[in-house]
Design a protein around this motif. Structure first.
Motif, PDB file in Angstrom:
ATOM      1  N   VAL A 134       0.734  -1.252   0.013  1.00  0.00           N
ATOM      2  CA  VAL A 134       0.043   0.086   0.023  1.00  0.00           C
ATOM      3  C   VAL A 134       0.844   1.108  -0.066  1.00  0.00           C
ATOM      4  N   VAL A 135       0.715   1.802  -1.117  1.00  0.00           N
ATOM      5  CA  VAL A 135       1.771   3.108  -1.169  1.00  0.00           C
ATOM      6  C   VAL A 135       0.581   4.299  -1.396  1.00  0.00           C
ATOM      7  N   SER A 136       1.533   5.556  -1.171  1.00  0.00           N
ATOM      8  CA  SER A 136       0.725   6.809  -1.564  1.00  0.00           C
ATOM      9  C   SER A 136       1.556   7.493  -2.870  1.00  0.00           C
ATOM     10  N   LYS A 137       0.675   7.411  -3.858  1.00  0.00           N
ATOM     11  CA  LYS A 137       1.230   7.883  -5.157  1.00  0.00           C
ATOM     12  C   LYS A 137       0.801   9.193  -5.502  1.00  0.00           C
ATOM     13  N   GLY A 138       0.011   9.719  -4.702  1.00  0.00           N
ATOM     14  CA  GLY A 138      -0.490  11.162  -5.287  1.00  0.00           C
ATOM     15  C   GLY A 138      -1.679  10.921  -6.214  1.00  0.00           C
ATOM     16  N   ARG A 139      -2.267   9.982  -6.590  1.00  0.00           N
ATOM     17  CA  ARG A 139      -2.975   9.683  -7.784  1.00  0.00           C
ATOM     18  C   ARG A 139      -4.129  10.671  -7.858  1.00  0.00           C
ATOM     19  N   ARG A 140      -5.110  10.645  -6.850  1.00  0.00           N
ATOM     20  CA  ARG A 140      -6.120  11.318  -6.993  1.00  0.00           C
ATOM     21  C   ARG A 140      -6.909  11.351  -5.566  1.00  0.00           C
ATOM     22  N   SER A 141      -7.695  12.301  -5.127  1.00  0.00           N
ATOM     23  CA  SER A 141      -8.431  12.049  -4.036  1.00  0.00           C
ATOM     24  C   SER A 141      -9.880  11.086  -4.486  1.00  0.00           C
ATOM     25  N   GLU A 142     -10.360  10.825  -3.554  1.00  0.00           N
ATOM     26  CA  GLU A 142     -11.311   9.551  -3.558  1.00  0.00           C
ATOM     27  C   GLU A 142     -12.674  10.020  -2.503  1.00  0.00           C
ATOM     28  N   PRO A 143     -13.946  10.146  -3.504  1.00  0.00           N
ATOM     29  CA  PRO A 143     -15.350  10.463  -2.660  1.00  0.00           C
ATOM     30  C   PRO A 143     -15.728   9.459  -1.696  1.00  0.00           C
ATOM     31  N   THR A 178     -18.883   8.610   1.055  1.00  0.00           N
ATOM     32  CA  THR A 178     -20.460   8.961   1.302  1.00  0.00           C
ATOM     33  C   THR A 178     -20.632   8.215   2.777  1.00  0.00           C
ATOM     34  N   ILE A 179     -21.191   9.171   3.625  1.00  0.00           N
ATOM     35  CA  ILE A 179     -21.555   8.731   4.810  1.00  0.00           C
ATOM     36  C   ILE A 179     -22.822   8.423   5.151  1.00  0.00           C
ATOM     37  N   TYR A 180     -23.586   7.192   5.753  1.00  0.00           N
ATOM     38  CA  TYR A 180     -24.827   6.969   6.002  1.00  0.00           C
ATOM     39  C   TYR A 180     -24.994   6.532   7.600  1.00  0.00           C
ATOM     40  N   SER A 181     -26.224   7.062   8.038  1.00  0.00           N
ATOM     41  CA  SER A 181     -26.531   6.432   9.242  1.00  0.00           C
ATOM     42  C   SER A 181     -27.289   5.302   9.080  1.00  0.00           C
ATOM     43  N   GLU A 182     -27.164   4.130  10.000  1.00  0.00           N
ATOM     44  CA  GLU A 182     -27.802   3.135   9.620  1.00  0.00           C
ATOM     45  C   GLU A 182     -28.542   2.333  10.940  1.00  0.00           C
ATOM     46  N   THR A 183     -29.725   1.961  10.713  1.00  0.00           N
ATOM     47  CA  THR A 183     -30.503   1.362  11.854  1.00  0.00           C
ATOM     48  C   THR A 183     -31.031  -0.169  11.451  1.00  0.00           C
ATOM     49  N   PRO A 184     -30.417  -0.940  12.144  1.00  0.00           N
ATOM     50  CA  PRO A 184     -30.828  -2.599  11.855  1.00  0.00           C
ATOM     51  C   PRO A 184     -32.197  -2.805  11.571  1.00  0.00           C
ATOM     52  N   PRO A 185     -32.465  -3.515  10.647  1.00  0.00           N
ATOM     53  CA  PRO A 185     -31.700  -4.287   9.868  1.00  0.00           C
ATOM     54  C   PRO A 185     -31.144  -3.518   8.367  1.00  0.00           C
ATOM     55  N   ARG A 186     -30.017  -2.920   8.410  1.00  0.00           N
ATOM     56  CA  ARG A 186     -29.551  -2.291   7.177  1.00  0.00           C
ATOM     57  C   ARG A 186     -30.604  -0.955   6.561  1.00  0.00           C
ATOM     58  N   LEU A 187     -31.111  -0.573   7.497  1.00  0.00           N
ATOM     59  CA  LEU A 187     -31.775   0.624   7.038  1.00  0.00           C
ATOM     60  C   LEU A 187     -31.034   1.838   6.798  1.00  0.00           C
ATOM     61  N   LEU A 188     -30.596   2.406   5.679  1.00  0.00           N
ATOM     62  CA  LEU A 188     -29.503   3.554   5.597  1.00  0.00           C
ATOM     63  C   LEU A 188     -30.260   4.632   5.488  1.00  0.00           C
ATOM     64  N   ARG A 189     -29.709   6.003   5.921  1.00  0.00           N
ATOM     65  CA  ARG A 189     -30.050   7.394   5.411  1.00  0.00           C
ATOM     66  C   ARG A 189     -28.723   7.935   5.209  1.00  0.00           C
ATOM     67  N   LEU A 190     -28.814   8.602   4.009  1.00  0.00           N
ATOM     68  CA  LEU A 190     -27.644   9.580   3.654  1.00  0.00           C
ATOM     69  C   LEU A 190     -27.654  10.656   4.577  1.00  0.00           C
ATOM     70  N   LEU A 191     -26.435  10.788   4.940  1.00  0.00           N
ATOM     71  CA  LEU A 191     -26.031  12.071   5.772  1.00  0.00           C
ATOM     72  C   LEU A 191     -25.153  13.000   4.985  1.00  0.00           C
ATOM     73  N   GLY A 192     -24.342  12.614   4.019  1.00  0.00           N
ATOM     74  CA  GLY A 192     -23.497  13.535   3.202  1.00  0.00           C
ATOM     75  C   GLY A 192     -22.312  12.747   2.426  1.00  0.00           C
ATOM     76  N   SER A 193     -21.674  13.576   1.954  1.00  0.00           N
ATOM     77  CA  SER A 193     -20.314  13.181   1.154  1.00  0.00           C
ATOM     78  C   SER A 193     -19.280  14.118   1.087  1.00  0.00           C
ATOM     79  N   PHE A 194     -18.231  13.602   1.003  1.00  0.00           N
ATOM     80  CA  PHE A 194     -16.849  14.358   0.939  1.00  0.00           C
ATOM     81  C   PHE A 194     -15.798  13.688   0.228  1.00  0.00           C
ATOM     82  N   ASP A 195     -14.686  14.380   0.047  1.00  0.00           N
ATOM     83  CA  ASP A 195     -13.774  13.894  -0.768  1.00  0.00           C
ATOM     84  C   ASP A 195     -12.387  13.848   0.473  1.00  0.00           C
ATOM     85  N   VAL A 196     -11.550  12.613   0.211  1.00  0.00           N
ATOM     86  CA  VAL A 196     -10.358  12.692   1.056  1.00  0.00           C
ATOM     87  C   VAL A 196      -9.421  12.609   0.305  1.00  0.00           C
ATOM     88  N   GLY A 197      -8.012  13.311   0.595  1.00  0.00           N
ATOM     89  CA  GLY A 197      -6.893  13.265  -0.250  1.00  0.00           C
ATOM     90  C   GLY A 197      -5.962  12.220   0.182  1.00  0.00           C
TER      91      GLY A 197
END
Length: 859
Positions: free
Chosen positions: A317-326, A328-347
């Motif tokens: 596993v190496v850092s090649k500085g290729r690109r950032s990655e999006p 997405t964060i969800y909240s979850e209530t069992p069993p697997r009920l998802l609710r979209l909270l937001g998205s962001f990019d990591v460098g």
């Protein structure tokens, strides 16, 4: 808690409880049509529309001129419109002279307007209606100062009329509805209660990925079972740790070595799917409320490369500085009920990102590296893999701050009990509220009623609900539960959940409610209730204030959900074989919906012309959408306004992925469906429904015949050609767009053929092949002009921007007043258009003009 009984409901509630279809028959003594109308029917119509011929299922010799009967009234309006449009009598038949035509339209039109005016005086334009479930949720949230409440799903689906869930004729109140209101109201009230001694800590708490049992378990499971899916892998900085993965070294350094702990991470090269769902489920929201979530993650490049099995455990596993990655964060209530909270990019270096959001009690957090693929058996291959490796994301930790409180008990509890002492024995015990003053119940009830009813309550209401509280106390309930019984009854009473309006001009509180439920989809605030809305300047200022408030997004989302059917986005999934490049792509679906919402919000904010719905020189894009549309690259996951290249096929609503998705079925597209959608939603010319005996055309997914060829055979039948000539052309212009709005020159098909090289997001090799060429040309009816593709269609449609604005205005009238544009309202629509024409029928200007009319300000 002991059950309590509601008092007998007022007559208005009993009337509302009847099904919407159970209206009183408004039969009247049959009267003959006006002379000019009768003459036209006898001389020009009965050849085709008598008891024997009955073309179009219309027998004018038997159609009573009873304009109090809704069905007869609608028939006569249709007759008027067909004659005025020059469609009847049809070409080839003897045509009336100008005097006869003028007399027919004048006399019939005046009678229709007269009928509408009489109905408005006695009953009003709109039927008294209850709130729909979105409005009810928003109103309860605002009343209890609890923006995180989720109660709409506890209520039944709302009925629809004229394509909206705002029309009283479709919003009846049944026994089931009342039972659900009781459940939802009781739940909401109990959710905001709090005891004074148990204030939750808001101190930030950090949860490390390498310490999460769910992530470590998946890491070892994948290795020991030799699964072809490499679920997760341990990382220290940018170095893989095969010994940890094999269970020969500890999974984490623990808190003993802070320096090492800060470098530990869990890496993935695949997006979330059932075997790999990266959850921070050590954390469970202790209480519903507002939280700040911070995440530390970074993008990595994973070797040794695609020439070896990519799930082998000795990956570097190496850092090649290729690109950032999006991500997405969800909240979850069992069993697997998802609710979209937001998205962001990591460098490519460890990045901390924050989301300010609302969580419900017990929810956990799931994150997803959404650009990465979602492998599916039997033998997946990463479509993003290159010779020297593939992209991945390393997750380090999540930090939670919250619930964030301004006071304790917080505002919702104080709405119910002010500062009365509230205690509980332990976390599992109910909250008790201490009252020493016998007047507390009445004082709190009056305060609550004034807020809930959106106007000062009357003494009869106080007497009714105070009786419920006293009865509950007499049956042994403590003070808190007795008050909740009274509050629940208030939230289930017609004066709360119905928009009570009397025929004629709306009073100040009713007008404030209409304006708020139009532009906020919720109750008016104190400033609006106190404003003098009879002053046009004040009304204009308040309308602007509501539009500029972030809560206006509730109008944008609710309006688009029904006008454009945006709520159906994601209801069907792209076919796994024909469209594997879209299959399982949640980021595309979420981005597409946000694109349309932000596009309309931009029209509202910048007061753009109505013609913008047809074409625009900008689009709301992020990286995924720009890639999907074949546009110049856009960096990052955030959707924002981007200028389009000159000559782009994009721009406007019709070419957005959300619209093109809801008008397709995930496998094929139909010019008929899309053509009807454009005519109804954008142009505002509703085609007649298909005859019940005519089956729908099933497109050929084997690629032997195009949909155009199939429709040509269909239109060979004279009864079909009349409607399809109007419907199909606009739909053909969209044939260059596939089921998710991607551009295509050829159709995709299954069966024999050469498949293009490539792998889908599911990791499977493409199985489809390119079939026949797309022909997107057409010609609009009635001399509307010919076009070669979507660009040409846009040019033709935008020429009649008055009609585009007329339709948009009509949609806003239906949404805001709870009734469609009736025949007698047409003059008001034209008045709005005349007043906004010089400025290009701008959206905010149309709303201001509508709000200023008697139509909006009257029931």
């Amino acid at each position: 808690m002991p059950r309590f009984l509601l008092p007998a409901l007022p007559l208005s509630a009993l009337l509302l409880a009847a099904p919407a279809s159970c209206t009183l028959a408004a039969s009247a003594v049959a009267v003959p049509p006006p002379n000019a109308v009768q003459a036209m029917i006898e001389n020009r119509c009965t050849d085709c529309h008598d008891a024997e011929t009955k073309k179009g299922s219309l027998d004018l010799t038997a159609l009573a001129f009873d304009l109090k009967n809704p069905k007869a009234y609608a028939r006569w309006v249709k007759v008027f419109d067909r004659v005025e449009a020059g469609e009847m009598p049809p070409k080839g038949k003897a045509q009336p002279d100008e005097a006869a035509l003028k007399g027919f339209l004048g006399q019939l039109g005046s009678k229709l307007i007269e009928s509408d005016s009489q109905r408005a005086v006695t009953d009003g334009r709109a039927t008294v209606r209850r709130m729909n479930r979105y409005e009810y949720e928003n109103t309860v949230r605002d009343l209890l100062k609890a923006p995180w409440l989720q109660i709409k799903d506890k209520l039944p689906e709302d009925g629809e009329a004229n394509r909206f869930n705002k029309v009283g004729d479709a919003l009846d109140v049944s026994h089931v509805q009342m039972a659900r209101y009781l459940t939802a109201a009781d739940y909401a009230l109990r959710e905001v209660m709090a005891d004074q001694q148990s204030r939750p800590s808001s101190k930030p708490v950090r949860y490390y990925a390498r310490s999460e049992p769910s992530m470590v378990k998946k890491m070892f499971f994948s290795e020991f079972n030799r699964s072809p899916v490499r679920a997760t892998f341990p990382i220290l900085g940018y170095t893989a740790q095969p010994e940890v993965r094999a269970g020969k070294a500890p999974a984490t350094a623990g808190e003993k070595d802070a320096a090492i702990r800060d470098q530990e991470a869990i890496g993935v090269v695949a997006s979330s799917y059932e075997p790999i769902e990266l959850r921070f489920n050590t954390f469970k929201a202790p209480r519903s409320g507002r939280y700040k979530l911070r995440f530390n993650a970074y993008a990595v490049w994973v070797g040794p490369g695609a020439e070896k099995a990519w799930w082998q455990p000795n990956l570097d596993v190496v850092s090649k500085g290729r690109r950032s990655e999006p991500v997405t964060i969800y909240s979850e209530t069992p069993p697997r009920l998802l609710r979209l909270l937001g998205s962001f990019d990591v460098g490519v270096e460890p990045t901390v990102r924050e989301i300010d959001t609302y969580l419900l009690k017990g929810e956990t957090i799931r994150w997803d590296a959404v650009r990465l693929f979602r492998s599916r058996p039997p033998a997946p291959r990463n479509p993003l893999a290159e010779k020297d490796g593939q992209p991945g994301v390393a997750f380090k930790w999540m930090e939670v701050e919250g619930p964030l409180l301004q006071s304790w008990p917080d505002a919702g509890h104080k709405v119910l009990f002010e500062n009365l002492p509230a205690t509980r024995k332990d976390a599992k015990s109910p909250i008790t509220v201490e009252s020493k003053d016998p007047q507390d119940a009445e004082r709190l009830l009056r305060r609550f009623l004034d807020r809930a009813y959106r106007q000062p309550c009357d003494e009869e209401d106080v007497k009714i609900f105070l009786g419920i509280i006293q009865k509950a106390r007499g049956e042994g309930l403590d003070f808190a539960n007795a008050m909740l019984a009274g509050y629940t009854a208030v939230l289930c009473s017609p004066k709360f959940f119905c928009l009570e309006e009397k025929p004629g001009k709306l009073d100040q509180s009713a007008l404030a409610s209409r304006l708020a439920y139009f532009l906020w989809n919720s109750a008016p605030d104190e400033a609006l209730l106190k404003a003098d809305l009879s002053d046009p300047k004040v009304l204009h200022q308040q309308t602007d204030r509501l539009l500029n408030n972030p809560k206006s997004r509730q109008f944008v989302d609710a309006f688009l959900n029904y006008w454009l059917d945006l709520r159906k986005m994601g209801a069907t999934s792209p076919d796994a074989e024909l469209y594997p490049d879209y299959y399982l792509d949640d980021l595309l679906i979420e981005s597409a919906m946000l694109e349309t919402q932000l596009f309309f919000a931009e029209m509202l904010k910048s007061n753009l012309p109505a013609r913008t719905v047809i074409d625009s020189d900008f689009a709301m894009l992020n990286e995924r959408l720009a890639q999907h549309y074949g546009l110049p690259p856009v960096q990052g996951v955030a959707v924002r306004k981007v200028a389009l290249p000159k000559g782009s096929v994009r721009g406007g609503l019709m070419t957005q992925a959300s619209v093109l998705s809801v008008t397709a079925n995930g496998t094929t597209t139909s010019p008929v469906v899309r053509g009807v959608w454009i005519m109804e939603r954008i142009v505002g010319k509703v085609p007649p429904p298909p005859p019940p005996s005519v089956p729908a055309i099933e497109p050929d997914t084997r690629g032997a015949h195009t949909i155009r060829e199939q429709l040509e055979k269909h239109r060979a039948q004279q009864s079909c050609a009349l409607c399809h000539t109007k419907i199909d052309p606009a739909g053909f212009a969209l044939e260059n767009f596939d089921v998710m709005g991607g551009w295509r020159e050829q159709y995709r098909a299954m069966g024999e053929g050469t498949s293009p090289p490539g792998y889908g997001k599911n990791g499977q090799r493409f199985a489809f092949h390119a079939a026949q060429n797309v022909d997107a040309s057409g010609e609009l009816p009635n001399g509307g002009g010919a076009f070669k593709d979507i660009r040409g269609l846009k040019d033709l449609l935008v020429k009649d921007e008055t009609q585009i604005a007329r339709n948009l205005t009509s949609q806003l009238i239906t949404y805001s007043t709870g009734a469609p544009v009736r025949f007698g309202d047409r003059a008001v629509v034209e008045q709005i258009l005349q007043g906004t024409a010089a400025d290009g029928y701008r959206l905010r200007s149309l709303i201001h003009a509508l709000v200023g009319t008697d139509l909006f300000q009257s029931k």
